[in-house]
Design an enzyme around this catalytic site. Structure first.
Site, PDB file in Angstrom:
ATOM      1  N   HIS A  94       0.817  -1.207   0.000  1.00  0.00           N
ATOM      2  CA  HIS A  94       0.000   0.000   0.000  1.00  0.00           C
ATOM      3  C   HIS A  94       0.854   1.261   0.000  1.00  0.00           C
ATOM      4  O   HIS A  94       2.062   1.223   0.247  1.00  0.00           O
ATOM      5  CB  HIS A  94      -0.924   0.017   1.224  1.00  0.00           C
ATOM      6  CG  HIS A  94      -0.195  -0.198   2.520  1.00  0.00           C
ATOM      7  ND1 HIS A  94      -0.129  -1.426   3.136  1.00  0.00           N
ATOM      8  CD2 HIS A  94       0.522   0.645   3.298  1.00  0.00           C
ATOM      9  CE1 HIS A  94       0.586  -1.319   4.249  1.00  0.00           C
ATOM     10  NE2 HIS A  94       1.003  -0.081   4.366  1.00  0.00           N
ATOM     11  N   ASP A 199       7.464  -5.531   3.817  1.00  0.00           N
ATOM     12  CA  ASP A 199       6.401  -5.370   4.804  1.00  0.00           C
ATOM     13  C   ASP A 199       5.046  -5.671   4.194  1.00  0.00           C
ATOM     14  O   ASP A 199       4.751  -5.253   3.074  1.00  0.00           O
ATOM     15  CB  ASP A 199       6.411  -3.937   5.345  1.00  0.00           C
ATOM     16  CG  ASP A 199       5.328  -3.694   6.376  1.00  0.00           C
ATOM     17  OD1 ASP A 199       5.488  -4.162   7.515  1.00  0.00           O
ATOM     18  OD2 ASP A 199       4.319  -3.064   6.027  1.00  0.00           O
ATOM     19  N   GLU A 239       8.266 -10.369   5.944  1.00  0.00           N
ATOM     20  CA  GLU A 239       7.513 -10.133   7.181  1.00  0.00           C
ATOM     21  C   GLU A 239       6.099 -10.679   7.016  1.00  0.00           C
ATOM     22  O   GLU A 239       5.295 -10.129   6.273  1.00  0.00           O
ATOM     23  CB  GLU A 239       7.469  -8.633   7.499  1.00  0.00           C
ATOM     24  CG  GLU A 239       6.832  -8.280   8.832  1.00  0.00           C
ATOM     25  CD  GLU A 239       5.341  -7.963   8.719  1.00  0.00           C
ATOM     26  OE1 GLU A 239       4.641  -8.062   9.747  1.00  0.00           O
ATOM     27  OE2 GLU A 239       4.885  -7.636   7.625  1.00  0.00           O
ATOM     28  N   ASP A 297       5.798  -3.479  16.405  1.00  0.00           N
ATOM     29  CA  ASP A 297       4.424  -3.952  16.546  1.00  0.00           C
ATOM     30  C   ASP A 297       4.253  -4.638  17.898  1.00  0.00           C
ATOM     31  O   ASP A 297       5.160  -4.651  18.725  1.00  0.00           O
ATOM     32  CB  ASP A 297       4.079  -4.920  15.413  1.00  0.00           C
ATOM     33  CG  ASP A 297       3.901  -4.221  14.079  1.00  0.00           C
ATOM     34  OD1 ASP A 297       3.561  -3.018  14.076  1.00  0.00           O
ATOM     35  OD2 ASP A 297       4.104  -4.861  13.036  1.00  0.00           O
ATOM     36  N   ASP A 349      -5.491  -4.594  15.573  1.00  0.00           N
ATOM     37  CA  ASP A 349      -4.838  -5.864  15.277  1.00  0.00           C
ATOM     38  C   ASP A 349      -5.413  -6.943  16.188  1.00  0.00           C
ATOM     39  O   ASP A 349      -5.462  -6.788  17.405  1.00  0.00           O
ATOM     40  CB  ASP A 349      -3.327  -5.768  15.506  1.00  0.00           C
ATOM     41  CG  ASP A 349      -2.660  -4.910  14.448  1.00  0.00           C
ATOM     42  OD1 ASP A 349      -2.969  -5.121  13.269  1.00  0.00           O
ATOM     43  OD2 ASP A 349      -1.848  -4.055  14.802  1.00  0.00           O
ATOM     44  N   GLN A 352      -2.237  -9.496  18.380  1.00  0.00           N
ATOM     45  CA  GLN A 352      -1.066  -8.986  19.064  1.00  0.00           C
ATOM     46  C   GLN A 352      -1.426  -8.392  20.419  1.00  0.00           C
ATOM     47  O   GLN A 352      -2.508  -7.824  20.594  1.00  0.00           O
ATOM     48  CB  GLN A 352      -0.370  -7.912  18.218  1.00  0.00           C
ATOM     49  CG  GLN A 352       0.167  -8.444  16.900  1.00  0.00           C
ATOM     50  CD  GLN A 352       0.880  -7.385  16.093  1.00  0.00           C
ATOM     51  OE1 GLN A 352       0.712  -6.198  16.316  1.00  0.00           O
ATOM     52  NE2 GLN A 352       1.697  -7.805  15.143  1.00  0.00           N
ATOM     53  N   ARG A 406      -0.025   0.554  19.979  1.00  0.00           N
ATOM     54  CA  ARG A 406       1.368   0.161  19.800  1.00  0.00           C
ATOM     55  C   ARG A 406       2.351   1.217  20.289  1.00  0.00           C
ATOM     56  O   ARG A 406       3.527   0.930  20.505  1.00  0.00           O
ATOM     57  CB  ARG A 406       1.630  -0.218  18.342  1.00  0.00           C
ATOM     58  CG  ARG A 406       1.009  -1.558  17.976  1.00  0.00           C
ATOM     59  CD  ARG A 406       1.157  -1.886  16.518  1.00  0.00           C
ATOM     60  NE  ARG A 406       0.369  -1.004  15.663  1.00  0.00           N
ATOM     61  CZ  ARG A 406       0.266  -1.136  14.356  1.00  0.00           C
ATOM     62  NH1 ARG A 406       0.906  -2.099  13.740  1.00  0.00           N
ATOM     63  NH2 ARG A 406      -0.458  -0.300  13.658  1.00  0.00           N
TER      64      ARG A 406
END
Length: 498
Positions: A94, A199, A239, A297, A349, A352, A406
């Site tokens: 993106h 990424d 990743e 992250d 997320d 996580q 984060r």
């Protein structure tokens, strides 16, 4: 030639933001050559592109070929690369919604040179999409990955946005996208960058009728990006957070892959006193791994869970073990990680826990150093996140200011804070562990790991040289044994700092 302190091929690397450890790129170089001199053979500099402070802390660039002038220039990147292997991010999935190319397409539509570069619902599903097609799409965040945008003629388009509405997914097959990616790689190579981290690559290829995550088409694209990178002398790190068997498959096709299963397994061992899941993983994990405990992250749990596509395929930890681990992390952090995780902090997320690794272990110096020793002894290339390097605690004040989960693990360090933290015994001991890992010849030899009860023993041996750790997961205590000038040495982990 690399200095002798980096004699091992996989010496320890640093992960850091330019603006949070030094203030900017020249400031980061000053820290690397000052208080951190001789500690790291390489540094992963998190996105410094324009804008470095956008919707996702730099992971929504307008254009990778621009260094944000508030942080420095490509010459500053090259200055760091003079004495360090430099890794940077290539965000292949993106670009920012403020990108000139996206704004040009919004304004001109079909008359734009970039028409087709940005994925829309119609573009991704030219034959239409059923409810089953849409709900099958894998996304690490709630809801469908589409955001309505109004074009220049007043019509609305549903644009594919895997992560946030400000991060616009691009069609990796479009000629303009390919030109853009090649321009990025050329620019990085000219600046002396030696490694690129792809990424969000798992989401980059959209294939109707599939999850559009790590499909066979994704692997084809990874191979293509890797080939382009190698032509320019760039090593590739992939990743991807996913099921552990998929990570093993990915590792067979790329230069490097993250071992994201390692952090939760080490946490489980040191909080439950159970070493068996970690030991089982150590016996099958890929050897071409980059090992981490913490990154920019959160601490992932999907990497040790059951296959999201087929729940009959069990994970490295059972669901109840994962639930217990998450609760122990929240308890150990005094509840601050709970404030930073999930809807409580607008953190979308799903897989996580947001916390520093030091707080996830209750700021227990012995267990923290045991975790680092286990990371450094695991085969692969170790990376240490800048907050973890200084055994940082959760930054609740920053979390409250930004409401970004984060950010609890993204502290802005002043030089005074760095100098103060360097005096702490746990930080001095960690530095000593890093130096041992960088220079000891045993780490270029053979690796063995075994367990007796709650005690894990990991040993590297090269001829008469050896480096061994005994870690008691139940008590958190650890011992290091190594050869030095032909003589055996033994130390407790915390005592390594002198």
């Amino acid at each position: 030639m690399r200095p002798k302190e980096f004699a091992m091929p996989d010496s320890v690397e640093l992960i850091t933001y330019a603006d949070r450890l030094g203030g900017d790129l020249p400031g980061l170089l000053d820290v690397l050559t000052g208080p951190l001199a001789g500690l790291f053979g390489g540094v992963h500099i998190l996105p410094f592109y324009t804008p470095f402070d956008g919707a996702d802390a730099g992971f929504d660039p307008r254009d990778h070929t621009e260094v944000d002038p508030r942080l420095g220039t490509w010459a500053d990147v090259a200055a760091i690369a003079k004495d360090h292997d430099v890794m940077v991010d290539v965000i292949v999935n993106h670009v920012s919604s403020t990108s000139p190319t996206f704004l040009d397409w919004l304004a001109k539509g079909a008359d734009s040179a970039y028409d087709g570069m940005f994925l829309t619902l119609d573009g991704a599903f030219p034959d239409g999409a059923t409810e089953a097609d849409l709900t099958r799409i894998y996304r690490p965040r709630p809801g469908l990955p589409f955001t309505p945008y109004t074009t220049g003629d007043g019509s609305k388009r549903l644009v594919w946005t895997t992560f946030t509405p400000q991060q616009i997914d691009i069609d990796i097959h479009h000629p303009a996208t390919r030109d853009y990616l090649l321009r990025i790689l050329d620019t990085l190579a000219r600046a002396g960058v030696t490694q690129v981290r792809m990424d969000a690559v798992g989401y980059a290829v959209k294939t109707p009728g599939t999850t559009s995550f790590m499909t066979p088409e994704t692997f084809v694209f990874i191979d293509e990006m890797a080939a382009w990178s190698r032509e320019r002398g760039l090593e590739v790190l992939v990743e991807v957070h996913s099921y552990y068997q998929r990570q093993i498959e990915i590792a067979a096709q790329v230069d490097r892959v993250y071992d994201f299963a390692l952090p939760p397994l080490i946490l489980h061992a040191l909080t439950a006193g159970d070493v068996e899941p970690l030991l089982a993983w150590m016996r099958i994990r890929p050897l071409n791994a980059v090992t981490v405990l913490d990154t920019h992250d959160g601490i992932g749990v999907i990497d040790v869970g059951a296959d999201a596509d087929d729940r009959s395929r069990p994970g490295l930890l059972a669901p109840e073990q994962i639930d217990q681990l998450v609760e122990r992390m929240h308890d150990n952090s005094g509840g601050t990680s709970r404030l930073a995780t999930g809807a409580a902090a607008s953190n979308v997320d799903l897989y996580q826990v947001n916390s520093t690794f030091y707080d996830a272990l209750g700021q227990d110096d012995d267990r923290y150093l045991a975790a680092r020793a286990l990371q450094f002894w695991a085969p692969g290339r170790p990376q240490v996140y800048y907050v973890g390097l200084l055994a940082g605690a959760n930054d609740v004040d920053l979390l409250r200011r930004t409401s970004v989960g984060r950010d609890v693990n993204r502290h802005y360090y002043t030089r005074e804070e760095i100098d103060s933290d360097l005096q702490r015994p746990v930080v001095r001991a960690l530095f000593a562990l890093i130096r041992l890992r960088n220079a000891h010849p045993a780490f270029d030899g053979e690796f063995e790991i075994d367990a007796a009860g709650s005690v894990l023993t990991a040993t590297w041996t090269a001829g008469e040289e050896y480096a061994r750790i005994d870690i008691d997961a139940a008590s958190g205590e650890g011992t290091v044994m190594w050869t030095e000038d032909g003589a055996p040495r033994t130390s407790g982990l915390l005592a390594l700092g002198g």
